[in-house]
Design a protein around this motif. Structure first.
Motif, PDB file in Angstrom:
ATOM      1  N   PHE A  13       0.818  -1.210   0.081  1.00 12.37           N
ATOM      2  CA  PHE A  13       0.033  -0.073   0.117  1.00 12.37           C
ATOM      3  C   PHE A  13       0.860   1.340   0.009  1.00 12.37           C
ATOM      4  N   GLY A  14       2.009   1.110   0.361  1.00 13.49           N
ATOM      5  CA  GLY A  14       3.020   2.377   0.437  1.00 13.49           C
ATOM      6  C   GLY A  14       2.476   3.348   1.797  1.00 13.49           C
ATOM      7  N   PHE A  15       2.816   4.687   1.494  1.00 12.17           N
ATOM      8  CA  PHE A  15       2.393   5.722   2.285  1.00 12.17           C
ATOM      9  C   PHE A  15       1.104   6.252   1.604  1.00 12.17           C
ATOM     10  N   ALA A  16      -0.129   5.778   2.541  1.00  8.97           N
ATOM     11  CA  ALA A  16      -1.390   6.274   1.964  1.00  8.97           C
ATOM     12  C   ALA A  16      -2.184   6.804   3.046  1.00  8.97           C
ATOM     13  N   CYS A  17      -3.353   7.346   2.804  1.00  5.07           N
ATOM     14  CA  CYS A  17      -4.345   7.795   3.829  1.00  5.07           C
ATOM     15  C   CYS A  17      -5.605   7.915   2.916  1.00  5.07           C
ATOM     16  N   TRP A  18      -6.713   7.389   3.572  1.00  2.00           N
ATOM     17  CA  TRP A  18      -7.825   7.299   2.771  1.00  2.00           C
ATOM     18  C   TRP A  18      -9.002   7.289   3.967  1.00  2.00           C
ATOM     19  N   ASP A 113      -7.049   9.819  24.178  1.00  2.00           N
ATOM     20  CA  ASP A 113      -7.045  11.043  24.253  1.00  2.00           C
ATOM     21  C   ASP A 113      -8.357  11.785  24.032  1.00  2.00           C
ATOM     22  N   ASP A 114      -8.350  12.707  23.066  1.00  2.00           N
ATOM     23  CA  ASP A 114      -9.696  13.394  22.792  1.00  2.00           C
ATOM     24  C   ASP A 114     -10.141  12.927  21.435  1.00  2.00           C
ATOM     25  N   PRO A 115     -11.379  12.145  21.505  1.00  2.00           N
ATOM     26  CA  PRO A 115     -11.893  11.574  20.339  1.00  2.00           C
ATOM     27  C   PRO A 115     -12.104  12.342  19.134  1.00  2.00           C
ATOM     28  N   ASP A 116     -12.763  13.664  19.698  1.00  5.13           N
ATOM     29  CA  ASP A 116     -13.321  14.615  18.585  1.00  5.13           C
ATOM     30  C   ASP A 116     -12.180  15.225  18.176  1.00  5.13           C
ATOM     31  N   LEU A 117     -11.132  15.486  18.736  1.00  5.36           N
ATOM     32  CA  LEU A 117      -9.635  16.233  18.279  1.00  5.36           C
ATOM     33  C   LEU A 117      -9.151  15.220  17.319  1.00  5.36           C
ATOM     34  N   ASP A 118      -9.049  13.784  17.777  1.00 10.18           N
ATOM     35  CA  ASP A 118      -8.393  12.814  16.833  1.00 10.18           C
ATOM     36  C   ASP A 118      -9.019  12.663  15.538  1.00 10.18           C
ATOM     37  N   ARG A 119     -10.301  12.729  15.666  1.00  8.12           N
ATOM     38  CA  ARG A 119     -10.996  12.182  14.651  1.00  8.12           C
ATOM     39  C   ARG A 119     -10.765  13.534  13.450  1.00  8.12           C
ATOM     40  N   ALA A 120     -10.915  14.913  14.047  1.00  8.02           N
ATOM     41  CA  ALA A 120     -10.832  15.845  13.146  1.00  8.02           C
ATOM     42  C   ALA A 120      -9.397  15.971  12.685  1.00  8.02           C
ATOM     43  N   ILE A 121      -8.191  15.364  13.495  1.00 10.02           N
ATOM     44  CA  ILE A 121      -6.995  15.687  12.541  1.00 10.02           C
ATOM     45  C   ILE A 121      -6.962  14.498  11.763  1.00 10.02           C
ATOM     46  N   MET A 122      -7.289  13.463  11.835  1.00  9.53           N
ATOM     47  CA  MET A 122      -6.974  12.465  11.024  1.00  9.53           C
ATOM     48  C   MET A 122      -7.876  12.582   9.655  1.00  9.53           C
ATOM     49  N   LEU A 123      -9.416  13.367   9.794  1.00 10.55           N
ATOM     50  CA  LEU A 123      -9.784  13.521   8.643  1.00 10.55           C
ATOM     51  C   LEU A 123      -9.183  14.703   7.871  1.00 10.55           C
ATOM     52  N   ARG A 124      -8.547  15.572   8.560  1.00  6.57           N
ATOM     53  CA  ARG A 124      -7.590  16.653   7.632  1.00  6.57           C
ATOM     54  C   ARG A 124      -6.596  15.921   6.976  1.00  6.57           C
ATOM     55  N   TRP A 125      -5.774  14.753   7.723  1.00  8.53           N
ATOM     56  CA  TRP A 125      -5.054  14.128   7.036  1.00  8.53           C
ATOM     57  C   TRP A 125      -5.358  13.550   5.680  1.00  8.53           C
ATOM     58  N   ALA A 126      -6.598  12.808   5.633  1.00  9.64           N
ATOM     59  CA  ALA A 126      -7.019  12.341   4.551  1.00  9.64           C
ATOM     60  C   ALA A 126      -7.453  13.456   3.348  1.00  9.64           C
ATOM     61  N   ALA A 127      -7.909  14.665   3.857  1.00 10.02           N
ATOM     62  CA  ALA A 127      -8.189  15.623   2.993  1.00 10.02           C
ATOM     63  C   ALA A 127      -6.776  16.239   2.087  1.00 10.02           C
ATOM     64  N   GLU A 128      -6.105  16.516   2.844  1.00 10.46           N
ATOM     65  CA  GLU A 128      -4.799  17.196   2.621  1.00 10.46           C
ATOM     66  C   GLU A 128      -3.669  15.962   1.978  1.00 10.46           C
ATOM     67  N   GLU A 130      -3.101  14.245  -0.443  1.00 15.39           N
ATOM     68  CA  GLU A 130      -2.561  14.426  -2.137  1.00 15.39           C
ATOM     69  C   GLU A 130      -2.709  15.712  -2.508  1.00 15.39           C
ATOM     70  N   ARG A 131      -2.876  16.454  -1.736  1.00 19.37           N
ATOM     71  CA  ARG A 131      -2.930  17.980  -2.321  1.00 19.37           C
ATOM     72  C   ARG A 131      -1.584  18.321  -2.830  1.00 19.37           C
ATOM     73  N   SER A 132      -0.473  18.138  -2.407  1.00 23.44           N
ATOM     74  CA  SER A 132       0.654  18.493  -2.937  1.00 23.44           C
ATOM     75  C   SER A 132       1.790  17.709  -1.931  1.00 23.44           C
ATOM     76  N   PRO A 133       2.835  17.571  -2.503  1.00 27.34           N
ATOM     77  CA  PRO A 133       3.935  16.946  -1.803  1.00 27.34           C
ATOM     78  C   PRO A 133       4.440  17.620  -0.425  1.00 27.34           C
ATOM     79  N   ALA A 134       4.175  18.861  -0.392  1.00 30.23           N
ATOM     80  CA  ALA A 134       4.470  19.832   0.921  1.00 30.23           C
ATOM     81  C   ALA A 134       3.486  19.205   1.867  1.00 30.23           C
ATOM     82  N   TYR A 135       2.062  18.987   1.369  1.00 34.27           N
ATOM     83  CA  TYR A 135       1.165  18.786   2.422  1.00 34.27           C
ATOM     84  C   TYR A 135       1.466  17.266   2.999  1.00 34.27           C
TER      85      TYR A 135
END
Length: 278
Positions: A13-18, A113-128, A130-135
């Motif tokens: 799978f390599g480095f991936a987020c979904w 820890d904080d489930p709401d915060l963890d969920r928001a952070i990981m959703l941002r990972w999935a959104a960002e 493949e936006r660019s190599p920097a992201y």
């Protein structure tokens, strides 16, 4: 006699987020990446190396995909946030030995820890992601920090073992998978696995394959390969010793199975990611 099964290369799978709808897996599989998962509604029940483990709702959980694993039950409408990290990259993050040791034992390690915060952070990972190599690099840095945070709150291993969903716990397949996970280092046969669940060998093979999606021999092989990888990465035994301690009856059989499954030789695999756990 143990049934023969074709040796196949593992998925990569390599480095991936979904993110997407979570569904129970029809087939157990194995791969070399580390998984970082989070469920937003209801716990996830995994069969990992013959043990049923539960990832609570809203908690990021980490496990090593090399051990045969299968998501066996998930609540309806559950969305899963899923990341895979190649093992060599994960090891380069220089995370605490306590975390690595737990992962190499085939455990799911999860945060509290904080489930709401963890969920928001990981959703941002999935959104960002493949936006660019920097992201993508930012996501990698945040994932490394998240893994370090999880390591700081590491819970005792016994707290992560569960009987699992009623539909699976205590079933003949659960008994057989558990038997394999405890005895794969020994020269076990299909008849031995079947006897553990009080089944005939033919019925055991059919039931196991229908439920897990792998033959008994294929599941056994994946358990042995995962143990060999663990020994190669964390110890200094000779490759011949690793083969024997992983349940392979001969060095030539070990080399052939390891190369087909992982795409490399045991010696190269050891050099690629050697880690010392104290």
């Amino acid at each position: 006699m143990m049934q023969r099964s074709p040796q196949t290369a593992r998925e990569r799978f390599g480095f991936a987020c979904w993110t997407g709808r979570a569904r129970a897996m029809e087939t157990a599989h194995a791969h070399d990446e580390i998984e970082l998962n989070l469920s937003d509604a209801g716990p996830l029940h995994y069969l990992i190396g013959g043990r049923i483990q539960r990832l609570p709702t809203g908690r990021p959980g980490i496990f090593w995909g090399s051990t045969p694993h299968q998501l066996i039950e998930v609540s309806p409408q559950t969305r899963l946030i899923w990341m895979t990290v190649p093992l060599d990259r994960f090891l380069s993050w220089q995370l605490p030995d306590t975390l690595l040791a737990a992962l190499f034992r085939g455990e799911i390690v999860h945060a509290a820890d904080d489930p709401d915060l963890d969920r928001a952070i990981m959703l941002r990972w999935a959104a960002e992601f493949e936006r660019s190599p920097a992201y993508t690099e930012i996501v990698a840095l945040e994932a490394r920090a998240a893994c370090r945070r999880i390591a700081l709150g590491l819970e005792p291993a016994a707290d992560r073992d569960h009987s699992g969903p009623v539909s699976f716990a205590g079933s003949p397949v659960a008994v057989m998978a558990g038997f394999i996970s405890r005895t794969y280092r020994e020269p076990i046969r299909v008849a031995d696995v079947a006897a553990a669940a009080h089944l005939s060998p033919q019925h055991a093979m059919e039931l196991f394959h229908a439920t897990i999606g792998l033959t008994i021999g294929g599941y056994l092989l994946q358990c042995r390969i995962a143990e060999a990888q663990r020994l190669l990465l964390t110890g200094d035994q000779s490759i011949a010793r690793v083969a024997l301690d992983s349940g392979f009856g001969s060095l030539s059989r070990f080399h052939a199975a390891f190369r087909v499954t992982t795409g490399t030789t045991p010696a190269r695999y050891r050099r690629s990611g050697l880690v010392r756990i104290t």
